[in-house]
Design a protein around this motif. Sequence first.
Motif, PDB file in Angstrom:
ATOM      1  N   LEU A 108      23.987 -65.096 -72.177  1.00  0.00           N
ATOM      2  CA  LEU A 108      25.300 -65.225 -71.532  1.00  0.00           C
ATOM      3  C   LEU A 108      25.144 -65.349 -70.016  1.00  0.00           C
ATOM      4  N   SER A 109      24.207 -64.608 -69.458  1.00  0.00           N
ATOM      5  CA  SER A 109      23.943 -64.710 -68.017  1.00  0.00           C
ATOM      6  C   SER A 109      23.475 -66.121 -67.658  1.00  0.00           C
ATOM      7  N   ALA A 110      22.582 -66.688 -68.485  1.00  0.00           N
ATOM      8  CA  ALA A 110      22.095 -68.050 -68.235  1.00  0.00           C
ATOM      9  C   ALA A 110      23.213 -69.088 -68.345  1.00  0.00           C
ATOM     10  N   LEU A 111      24.245 -68.758 -69.139  1.00  0.00           N
ATOM     11  CA  LEU A 111      25.385 -69.673 -69.325  1.00  0.00           C
ATOM     12  C   LEU A 111      26.490 -69.452 -68.285  1.00  0.00           C
ATOM     13  N   ARG A 171      33.293 -63.356 -69.489  1.00  0.00           N
ATOM     14  CA  ARG A 171      34.164 -62.773 -68.453  1.00  0.00           C
ATOM     15  C   ARG A 171      35.356 -63.670 -68.136  1.00  0.00           C
ATOM     16  N   ALA A 172      35.388 -64.866 -68.721  1.00  0.00           N
ATOM     17  CA  ALA A 172      36.424 -65.849 -68.372  1.00  0.00           C
ATOM     18  C   ALA A 172      37.309 -66.199 -69.568  1.00  0.00           C
ATOM     19  N   ILE A 173      37.250 -65.404 -70.639  1.00  0.00           N
ATOM     20  CA  ILE A 173      38.044 -65.716 -71.829  1.00  0.00           C
ATOM     21  C   ILE A 173      39.393 -64.987 -71.769  1.00  0.00           C
ATOM     22  N   ALA A 186      33.134 -71.732 -75.761  1.00  0.00           N
ATOM     23  CA  ALA A 186      34.318 -72.491 -76.197  1.00  0.00           C
ATOM     24  C   ALA A 186      35.609 -71.802 -75.758  1.00  0.00           C
ATOM     25  N   PHE A 187      35.658 -70.472 -75.917  1.00  0.00           N
ATOM     26  CA  PHE A 187      36.869 -69.728 -75.555  1.00  0.00           C
ATOM     27  C   PHE A 187      37.150 -69.797 -74.051  1.00  0.00           C
ATOM     28  N   ALA A 188      36.085 -69.794 -73.240  1.00  0.00           N
ATOM     29  CA  ALA A 188      36.251 -69.828 -71.784  1.00  0.00           C
ATOM     30  C   ALA A 188      36.755 -71.191 -71.308  1.00  0.00           C
ATOM     31  N   ASP A 239      33.743 -56.095 -71.374  1.00  0.00           N
ATOM     32  CA  ASP A 239      33.855 -54.773 -70.743  1.00  0.00           C
ATOM     33  C   ASP A 239      35.236 -54.152 -70.894  1.00  0.00           C
ATOM     34  N   HIS A 240      36.274 -54.990 -70.843  1.00  0.00           N
ATOM     35  CA  HIS A 240      37.615 -54.397 -70.834  1.00  0.00           C
ATOM     36  C   HIS A 240      38.571 -55.193 -71.720  1.00  0.00           C
ATOM     37  N   PRO A 241      38.457 -55.026 -73.052  1.00  0.00           N
ATOM     38  CA  PRO A 241      39.415 -55.695 -73.939  1.00  0.00           C
ATOM     39  C   PRO A 241      40.821 -55.122 -73.731  1.00  0.00           C
TER      40      PRO A 241
END
Length: 412
Positions: A20-23, A28-30, A116-118, A142-144
């Motif tokens: 996820l870090s590499a992407l 964090r953007a969904i 895809a969601f982001a 982290d924060h749903p």
Amino acid sequence: MMTLHPKVIDLTLGRVERLLSALGNPERAIPPVIHIAGTNGKGSTQAMIRAGLEAGGDRVHAYTSPHLARFHERIRLAGELISEPALTALLDECVAANGGEEITFFEITTCAAFLAFARTQADWTLLEVGLGGRLDATNVVDHPRLTIITPVSMDHESFLGDTVAKIAGEKAGIIKRGVPVIVGPQHPDGLAVIEAQAARLGAPVLAHGQHWQAFEDRGRLIYQDETGLLDLPLPNLPGPHQIQNAGAAIAALRALGRDEAACEAAVTRAVWPARMQRLRRGPLVDLAPQVELWLDGGHNPAGGEAVAATLARMPRRETHLICGMLNTKDVTGYMRPLAPQVARLHAVSIPGEKNTLPAEATRDAARAAGMDAVTAGSVAEALAGIAATSPEARVLICGSLYLAGTVLRENG
């Protein structure tokens, strides 16, 4: 794809966090997340929440597993299943970003879903845990907005622990600091663990039996919490266990400020294949046109109890099971509650599944659980045999989501 990592299941967050870090950390953007864990009822509860939110015009992403007929069922973008070309492109992008490092199939597909969601606008993201919770690849948000824990029971003991309390501890790993958690009916040992984790993290608890309840009364679903009572139609997903799944979904919708119309849509418009699904057309139905044909993917003792309770409430009819199971499951535990409802079990091996229990072993387990049982070479062969001797029987194909997927593909 399946050569990515030698273990199919290996619970840790390190690999998924690295990718996820590499992407660029798409998680964090969904859109705001509703995260769902539990042993049974996750998918049905998610389907009901989605129906309730979409009825109000919201656009909803959803991530589920496993798939039934085709892999792209796992990712729903703003209400629509992801297209095959879009999914292929995302997976290629994730493989490239992963740079040849070890990663599991589920981890890389979860990263593809976050990507895809982001990139697609929506109002909500519904995330279903794959296995457990604490170390599941979905547990990187982290924060749903909400977390939900459906009933916890024995399943996947080799990964999650050999007691309900240990398994509940893994499921409770999705609880986040200050984020409300909706809790379905639980064994007292499991509830104690979930409540202790929520208390540690200052997460408000909305628990079945304490803060909300749902029950059937005179053919209606009655839901009650501290803000009042709802009198709703029964869930369109069959089975008494869906009452409590509906209760958790309604509790979630109420926690999000949704109205009675959303709660009614949740119970009347949800679609969730292979959960006591009536098959009404297709080649298998044509094979035995007078048979009442059903399909269910439940596969653990709690699933067996739910199916048995559903059958017990149906109009009386000679009932046959066509059953195929994985060799990792508590087969006798699944079958024991079903025995009083069933005239005969027809055991099959699951086609193309390396972890299938051989049909003979499934037959022997059924006999040990108190059922008359025989083997068959395939679902179609078993169905034709039943139709020849009991043309108006009720037939339930059951025991595994992998078998259910095969049936849905074969039946078109």
